[in-house]
Design a protein around this motif. Structure first.
Motif, PDB file in Angstrom:
ATOM      1  N   GLY A   1      31.236  91.998  43.851  1.00 46.77           N
ATOM      2  CA  GLY A   1      32.533  92.106  43.180  1.00 46.77           C
ATOM      3  C   GLY A   1      32.581  93.310  42.276  1.00 46.77           C
ATOM      4  O   GLY A   1      32.638  94.451  42.746  1.00 46.77           O
ATOM      5  N   ALA A   2      32.519  93.073  40.975  1.00 47.45           N
ATOM      6  CA  ALA A   2      32.604  94.169  40.008  1.00 47.45           C
ATOM      7  C   ALA A   2      31.379  95.073  40.111  1.00 47.45           C
ATOM      8  O   ALA A   2      30.296  94.644  40.508  1.00 47.45           O
ATOM      9  CB  ALA A   2      32.719  93.601  38.593  1.00 47.45           C
ATOM     10  N   ALA A   3      31.582  96.343  39.753  1.00 48.57           N
ATOM     11  CA  ALA A   3      30.476  97.303  39.776  1.00 48.57           C
ATOM     12  C   ALA A   3      29.477  96.988  38.663  1.00 48.57           C
ATOM     13  O   ALA A   3      29.779  96.276  37.704  1.00 48.57           O
ATOM     14  CB  ALA A   3      31.013  98.717  39.615  1.00 48.57           C
ATOM     15  N   THR A   4      28.283  97.526  38.802  1.00 48.97           N
ATOM     16  CA  THR A   4      27.205  97.298  37.833  1.00 48.97           C
ATOM     17  C   THR A   4      27.547  97.908  36.473  1.00 48.97           C
ATOM     18  O   THR A   4      28.006  99.045  36.390  1.00 48.97           O
ATOM     19  CB  THR A   4      25.897  97.905  38.363  1.00 48.97           C
ATOM     20  N   ARG A   5      27.307  97.152  35.421  1.00 50.18           N
ATOM     21  CA  ARG A   5      27.510  97.630  34.056  1.00 50.18           C
ATOM     22  C   ARG A   5      26.178  97.901  33.368  1.00 50.18           C
ATOM     23  O   ARG A   5      25.998  98.932  32.733  1.00 50.18           O
ATOM     24  CB  ARG A   5      28.309  96.599  33.250  1.00 50.18           C
ATOM     25  N   ASP A   6      25.282  96.950  33.455  1.00 50.28           N
ATOM     26  CA  ASP A   6      23.938  97.168  32.918  1.00 50.28           C
ATOM     27  C   ASP A   6      22.954  96.310  33.708  1.00 50.28           C
ATOM     28  O   ASP A   6      23.335  95.334  34.349  1.00 50.28           O
ATOM     29  CB  ASP A   6      23.862  96.840  31.416  1.00 50.28           C
ATOM     30  N   ILE A   7      21.699  96.722  33.659  1.00 56.28           N
ATOM     31  CA  ILE A   7      20.655  96.064  34.445  1.00 56.28           C
ATOM     32  C   ILE A   7      19.561  95.585  33.506  1.00 56.28           C
ATOM     33  O   ILE A   7      19.056  96.357  32.682  1.00 56.28           O
ATOM     34  CB  ILE A   7      20.045  97.027  35.488  1.00 56.28           C
ATOM     35  N   TRP A   8      19.201  94.299  33.626  1.00 58.07           N
ATOM     36  CA  TRP A   8      18.104  93.737  32.844  1.00 58.07           C
ATOM     37  C   TRP A   8      16.832  93.775  33.693  1.00 58.07           C
ATOM     38  O   TRP A   8      16.786  93.245  34.806  1.00 58.07           O
ATOM     39  CB  TRP A   8      18.423  92.310  32.441  1.00 58.07           C
ATOM     40  N   TYR A   9      15.831  94.409  33.180  1.00 54.18           N
ATOM     41  CA  TYR A   9      14.531  94.495  33.859  1.00 54.18           C
ATOM     42  C   TYR A   9      13.555  93.499  33.233  1.00 54.18           C
ATOM     43  O   TYR A   9      13.541  93.319  32.010  1.00 54.18           O
ATOM     44  CB  TYR A   9      13.926  95.890  33.715  1.00 54.18           C
ATOM     45  N   TYR A  10      12.740  92.903  34.088  1.00 54.05           N
ATOM     46  CA  TYR A  10      11.654  92.055  33.591  1.00 54.05           C
ATOM     47  C   TYR A  10      10.394  92.420  34.352  1.00 54.05           C
ATOM     48  O   TYR A  10      10.355  92.397  35.589  1.00 54.05           O
ATOM     49  CB  TYR A  10      11.954  90.568  33.779  1.00 54.05           C
ATOM     50  N   GLN A  11       9.348  92.766  33.597  1.00 51.28           N
ATOM     51  CA  GLN A  11       8.074  93.175  34.192  1.00 51.28           C
ATOM     52  C   GLN A  11       7.127  91.970  34.179  1.00 51.28           C
ATOM     53  O   GLN A  11       6.607  91.584  33.133  1.00 51.28           O
ATOM     54  CB  GLN A  11       7.483  94.340  33.394  1.00 51.28           C
ATOM     55  N   LEU A  12       6.951  91.366  35.351  1.00 50.46           N
ATOM     56  CA  LEU A  12       6.128  90.170  35.454  1.00 50.46           C
ATOM     57  C   LEU A  12       4.655  90.535  35.281  1.00 50.46           C
ATOM     58  O   LEU A  12       4.126  91.378  36.005  1.00 50.46           O
ATOM     59  CB  LEU A  12       6.351  89.508  36.814  1.00 50.46           C
ATOM     60  N   ASP A  13       4.007  89.888  34.316  1.00 51.42           N
ATOM     61  CA  ASP A  13       2.589  90.145  34.047  1.00 51.42           C
ATOM     62  C   ASP A  13       1.876  88.815  33.838  1.00 51.42           C
ATOM     63  O   ASP A  13       1.890  88.251  32.737  1.00 51.42           O
ATOM     64  CB  ASP A  13       2.435  91.029  32.803  1.00 51.42           C
ATOM     65  N   PRO A  14       1.252  88.286  34.895  1.00 50.55           N
ATOM     66  CA  PRO A  14       0.573  86.990  34.766  1.00 50.55           C
ATOM     67  C   PRO A  14      -0.682  87.035  33.900  1.00 50.55           C
ATOM     68  O   PRO A  14      -1.255  85.991  33.595  1.00 50.55           O
ATOM     69  CB  PRO A  14       0.200  86.642  36.223  1.00 50.55           C
ATOM     70  N   GLY A  15      -1.127  88.251  33.529  1.00 48.39           N
ATOM     71  CA  GLY A  15      -2.311  88.362  32.695  1.00 48.39           C
ATOM     72  C   GLY A  15      -3.612  88.253  33.456  1.00 48.39           C
ATOM     73  O   GLY A  15      -4.667  87.992  32.862  1.00 48.39           O
ATOM     74  N   ARG A  16      -3.546  88.430  34.779  1.00 52.20           N
ATOM     75  CA  ARG A  16      -4.755  88.368  35.598  1.00 52.20           C
ATOM     76  C   ARG A  16      -4.503  89.161  36.873  1.00 52.20           C
ATOM     77  O   ARG A  16      -3.356  89.464  37.213  1.00 52.20           O
ATOM     78  CB  ARG A  16      -5.107  86.928  35.957  1.00 52.20           C
ATOM     79  N   SER A  17      -5.569  89.499  37.558  1.00 51.07           N
ATOM     80  CA  SER A  17      -5.421  90.171  38.848  1.00 51.07           C
ATOM     81  C   SER A  17      -4.990  89.147  39.899  1.00 51.07           C
ATOM     82  O   SER A  17      -5.561  88.063  39.991  1.00 51.07           O
ATOM     83  CB  SER A  17      -6.746  90.812  39.272  1.00 51.07           C
ATOM     84  N   MET A  18      -3.965  89.491  40.663  1.00 50.52           N
ATOM     85  CA  MET A  18      -3.447  88.588  41.684  1.00 50.52           C
ATOM     86  C   MET A  18      -4.251  88.749  42.966  1.00 50.52           C
ATOM     87  O   MET A  18      -4.682  89.850  43.320  1.00 50.52           O
ATOM     88  CB  MET A  18      -1.979  88.902  41.968  1.00 50.52           C
ATOM     89  N   GLY A  19      -4.452  87.654  43.676  1.00 47.69           N
ATOM     90  CA  GLY A  19      -5.186  87.718  44.930  1.00 47.69           C
ATOM     91  C   GLY A  19      -5.239  86.355  45.584  1.00 47.69           C
ATOM     92  O   GLY A  19      -4.579  85.401  45.151  1.00 47.69           O
ATOM     93  N   LYS A  20      -6.052  86.244  46.617  1.00 46.68           N
ATOM     94  CA  LYS A  20      -6.129  85.006  47.394  1.00 46.68           C
ATOM     95  C   LYS A  20      -6.576  83.833  46.536  1.00 46.68           C
ATOM     96  O   LYS A  20      -6.086  82.710  46.680  1.00 46.68           O
ATOM     97  CB  LYS A  20      -7.082  85.206  48.569  1.00 46.68           C
TER      98      LYS A  20
END
Length: 482
Positions: free
Chosen positions: A382-401
């Motif tokens: 619909g309406a054009a973008t006005r502002d964008i909220w960024y969130y930097q996900l940081d689980p506090g550990r290395s991700m893996g299997k």
């Protein structure tokens, strides 16, 4: 009970020559489970019809019913004299059962019927069992499973999901079918679908988005009308690859959606300029494949022509979304900053055609086996973008299997997204501050704590000499004690 049964089946399949890997395992387990599930569903429908004083016409008839060929019984116990085994069982499955079930696609009254889905499944699938003795053992194990209650179906669906996840970790092709379920659940909570809205995934894979959305909405279905809406007029998807399509149907059915509205077709073959209002949806949830290198004739279906599959899907999703509709789409983080013409044009189109209100930056390792970082784009048509909220996900550990993404990792994002505050992991970028030549959306956290300044080479050398002098003194003291 189900876990033990799955483990027994897996042990049997290790000895089956025709089943070579995790993909084959899920595929061959799927068709056996599906037929047993269908048998129990038919029994439930027959009992319900009797209670209502109505006749019931079974879907599968005669010698093709589960209790005739797979598990014939006498006084409640398997009748070994009637049960097919060895080469006789393999010949029956290949020459009779699969062709009979495949014929349902031609005789069904329409594509949205369970009969048509049965026909599609057994047109696409091939039996890979070569040993009728191993297949007999698998059939007897599956026959012990009951799918009559919602709790039983839920337990089975969870175990099936775990096998799909393992398939996703087995290799690149399998990984195309699996998106971490905690990430899917977070995307669903932010888009917040309601009963009566339609939900669409044009790259459906194993149907994880649609299954999780069904689980999200099921507690909200308080009337028969609500339930009918969820079953028949809510979930839609398309999938190009045969195995993924079959697994997607099976996954949805095991979650409780009896006649999935899935289509086996290449979404990108549809000209996006031909999409009409009746084709649009309220919610889009997707993790489209990236890379690909689509053919020139496929690129002709899009105003922004590119060989990047994910970029074509994003154009499709923008046009497939109804006015006021919400979308959450996973894409490579390089989309935010690439300087090629297609990337710049697509960012411009997204910002103008929709309100891109949130970008979730996922850490390396979110997708196991994938060598790229990803982001999730949340936007409203619909309406054009006005502002964008960024969130930097940081689980506090290395991700893996051994340390996969979990729901707790995303809890803060879901909570903060409602108010979109500034914080150590989050910030807002105004549309007016973006470069109008590049529309660069790169993730650059202005609130991150400053990294400690690197020492100068002179300081490093001085520290090394000091440590050497200290070591020399210690050695001299030791020598004096000898």
């Amino acid at each position: 009970m189900y876990d033990n049964a799955f483990n027994r089946i897996e042990r049997e399949l290790r000895n089956e020559e025709g089943v070579a890997n995790e993909l084959d395992y899920v595929e061959q387990t799927s068709w056996v489970l599906f037929l047993k599930y269908l048998h129990d569903l038919e029994s439930e429908r027959r009992d319900r019809a009797e209670l209502d004083g109505k006749d019931y016409t079974p879907i599968i008839k005669g010698r093709y019913t589960w209790d005739q060929w797979a598990a014939p019984k006498t006084e409640g116990k398997l009748d070994h004299n009637r049960a097919l085994i060895g080469d006789d069982l393999i010949r029956f499955v290949n020459d009779n059962l699969f062709p009979y079930l495949a014929s349902f696609r031609e005789t069904a009254t329409g594509p949205r019927t369970i009969e048509y889905k049965i026909g599609e499944i057994f047109t696409e699938l091939r039996n890979k069992f070569r040993s009728g003795y191993i297949l007999r053992d698998v059939l007897e194990t599956v026959d012990e499973l009951a799918f009559n209650t919602q709790a039983q179906r839920h337990e089975l669906s969870q175990l099936y999901e775990s096998r799909i996840r393992r398939m996703g970790n087995a290799g690149r092709n399998g990984g195309e079918y699996y998106t971490p379920r905690p990430l899917i659940r977070a995307m669903i909570k932010v888009t917040d679908p309601k009963i009566g809205e339609t939900i669409y995934d044009g790259a459906v894979g194993s149907a994880g988005f649609l299954c999780e959305a069904f689980d999200h909405l099921r507690p909200l279905a308080t009337t028969g009308t609500d339930w009918e809406t969820l079953q028949t007029r809510t979930f839609y998807g398309q999938e190009k690859k045969g195995l993924a399509y079959i697994i997607g149907i099976m996954n949805m059915i095991l979650h409780g959606i009896e006649t999935p509205n899935l289509i086996h077709s290449n979404t990108l073959n549809e000209n996006v300029m031909d999409i009409q209002e009746k084709d649009r949806h309220d919610i889009i949830l997707a993790n489209p494949p990236f890379g690909g290198g689509e053919r020139r004739e496929v690129q002709q279906n899009f105003p922004i022509r590119t060989g990047e599959t994910a970029y074509l899907f994003l154009q499709h999703f923008i046009r497939k979304l109804r006015a006021g509709g919400r979308a959450a789409v996973v894409i490579k983080n390089t989309f935010l900053s690439n300087t090629d013409n297609a990337s710049v044009a697509l960012r411009k189109e997204l910002l103008e055609a929709a309100e891109l209100h949130t970008i979730l930056d996922c850490p390396q390792g979110t997708f196991q086996g994938a060598g790229v970082k990803t982001v999730v784009l949340f936007f409203e048509k619909g309406a054009a973008t006005r502002d964008i909220w960024y969130y930097q996900l940081d689980p506090g550990r290395s991700m893996g299997k051994t340390n996969p993404l979990n729901d707790d990792d995303l809890a803060e994002f879901i909570e903060l997204q409602r108010t979109r505050p500034n914080g150590p992991k989050s910030w807002i970028v105004n549309r007016a501050d973006l470069d109008d030549d590049t529309f660069d959306l790169s993730v650059k956290n202005p609130n991150a704590p400053e990294a400690e300044a690197l020492r100068s080479p002179e300081e490093i050398i001085a520290d090394m000499l000091a440590r050497d002098a200290e070591t020399a003194d210690i050695l001299e003291n030791i020598r004096g004690m000898l």
